[in-house]
Design an enzyme around this catalytic site. Structure first.
Site, PDB file in Angstrom:
ATOM      1  N   LYS A   1      16.848  18.605  -4.282  1.00  0.00           N
ATOM      2  CA  LYS A   1      17.685  17.421  -4.438  1.00  0.00           C
ATOM      3  C   LYS A   1      19.049  17.732  -3.858  1.00  0.00           C
ATOM      4  CE  LYS A   1      17.249  13.293  -6.536  1.00  0.00           C
ATOM      5  NZ  LYS A   1      16.039  12.479  -6.646  1.00  0.00           N
TER       6      LYS A   1
ATOM      7  N   GLY B   1      18.506  -2.027 -16.193  1.00  0.00           N
ATOM      8  CA  GLY B   1      18.735  -1.710 -14.787  1.00  0.00           C
ATOM      9  C   GLY B   1      17.752  -2.454 -13.914  1.00  0.00           C
ATOM     10  N   VAL B   2      18.210  -3.518 -13.277  1.00  0.00           N
ATOM     11  CA  VAL B   2      17.313  -4.343 -12.453  1.00  0.00           C
ATOM     12  C   VAL B   2      17.806  -4.340 -11.007  1.00  0.00           C
ATOM     13  CG1 VAL B   2      16.336  -5.765 -14.269  1.00  0.00           C
ATOM     14  CG2 VAL B   2      18.544  -6.392 -13.307  1.00  0.00           C
ATOM     15  N   GLY B   3      18.129  -3.147 -10.528  1.00  0.00           N
ATOM     16  CA  GLY B   3      18.569  -2.982  -9.146  1.00  0.00           C
ATOM     17  C   GLY B   3      17.402  -2.708  -8.230  1.00  0.00           C
TER      18      GLY B   3
ATOM     19  N   HIS C   1      14.147  -4.572 -10.278  1.00  0.00           N
ATOM     20  CA  HIS C   1      13.798  -5.974 -10.010  1.00  0.00           C
ATOM     21  C   HIS C   1      12.364  -6.101  -9.510  1.00  0.00           C
ATOM     22  CE1 HIS C   1      14.643  -5.330  -5.671  1.00  0.00           C
ATOM     23  NE2 HIS C   1      13.991  -6.455  -5.473  1.00  0.00           N
TER      24      HIS C   1
END
Length: 365
Positions: free
Chosen positions: A91, A191-193, A197
């Site tokens: 990462k 969290g609907v990013g 979504h």
């Protein structure tokens, strides 16, 4: 306090002496001309080249950035092992507010640092980085995935990430209620990013009732405008969401640490299954969940759809092939629950054991 390199002493202790360490390589990157400050952490290459995304985030301190890179890269080793990929875990984090300092020059400089590792680390998108950014990085580094289709890539990996989380939810429902259908279930999505979504769409198609929240009002509004019905409602924040009466499933889909000493005691859901990385704030939270009778689907297992996609990009991307692999997250999640029951341990510990076994077997001569 720092050592002679300027790195925080406690981070070096984590790297060399703690159970959270064991990393093969950590690279501190700086390009003063562009303002780049980055950390690349390679946890393991036992299964193959380390693969993991690049997070661009305004960390409060350099110490916090290094610690995040260490934790995230370790998680990628386990994620890739459980996804059946021939990749180890890595990462990278770029320090700074992407809205303020992200430039083409900075991304190109970052690409040169990744390229200098000679393929030991393969990068992709993460929080704060997007397909267009990977297209820029790829101009300096051939070990870049998550690129646009126009530039030989697979495009947005959030589609399959959400699909994999949905499969994990179905498996959780099968294990707890004997039916994988989510019809009539109330699911809270925090969290609907990028990923959230898409997950909401899967849930609504399956007949679930969805409650959403997000720190960005526009993200919530986009979903409410698209679905102006009682099937989707919104609450003010995550603190309100976890207390929603009658919540069946809680899906943390933002940043990590959502499951902690404050949230677990008041959580109303019977299942936790979401896309966020590092959901358990500290060791022991998985037992707290189990003690409350809450079924936890390990985050790095159910959110592996994205890494399955970017790994496939290295071999000539085929969406249907990737979707078929991501669909197997359903079976993998069920296998983890079965192992947890057999060994008398929480699912998170069972997943770790399975992943560690695969990595250990790969290291054997």
């Amino acid at each position: 306090m720092t050592d002679v390199t300027g790195a925080p002493v406690d981070v070096l202790h984590t790297l060399f002496h703690s159970d959270q360490g064991g990393h093969e390589q950590v690279v501190l990157c700086q390009d003063r001309a562009s303002g780049l400050k980055a950390v690349i952490a390679i946890h393991s290459t036992a299964l193959g080249p380390a693969l993991g995304g690049t997070r661009f985030y305004p960390y409060a301190t350099e110490e916090e950035a290094v610690a995040d890179a260490l934790n995230l890269s370790r998680g990628m080793s386990y994620k890739n092992a459980m996804a059946g990929l021939d990749h180890g875990g890595g990462k990278a984090v770029i320090i700074g507010d992407p809205e303020q300092i992200k430039t083409e020059e900075l991304l190109l400089a970052y690409g040169r640092f990744v390229a200098s590792l000679g393929g030991r680390y393969v990068t992709a998108c993460d929080v704060g980085t997007y397909v267009a950014d990977m297209d820029v990085v790829a101009r300096e580094c051939r070990w870049t995935t998550g690129r646009s289709p126009e530039n030989g890539g697979a495009g947005d990996s959030s589609v399959l990430t959400a699909f994999g989380v949905f499969q994990g939810m179905r498996a959780s429902a099968q294990h707890l209620w004997g039916d994988p259908s989510l019809r009539g279930r109330r699911v809270g999505v925090a969290g609907v990013g990028k990923v959230g979504h898409h997950l909401v769409e899967h849930l609504l198609e399956d007949g679930a009732e969805v409650v959403i929240t997000d720190v960005r009002a526009e993200s919530v509004r986009r979903i409410l405008d698209r679905h102006p019905s009682s099937a989707v409602t919104a609450v003010a924040d995550t603190d309100a969401l976890i207390r929603v009466e009658g919540l069946d499933i809680y899906a943390p889909c933002a940043l990590g640490g959502a499951l902690n000493d404050d949230s677990v005691p008041v959580l109303t859901a019977k299942i936790v299954c979401g896309a966020a990385n590092n959901q358990l704030e500290h060791a022991g939270v998985e037992k707290d969940l189990a003690d409350r009778g809450i079924l936890y689907a390990p985050d790095y297992v159910v959110n592996a759809g994205g890494v399955i996609q970017v790994a496939d990009e290295l071999h000539g991307f085929d969406f249907e092939r990737c979707r078929a692999k991501a669909a197997k997250i359903f079976d993998t999640t069920l296998a983890i629950f079965a192992r947890a029951k057999e060994d008398g341990i929480p699912p998170a510990a069972a997943a770790d054991r399975i992943a560690e076994h695969r990595m250990a077997e790969a290291r054997r001569p």
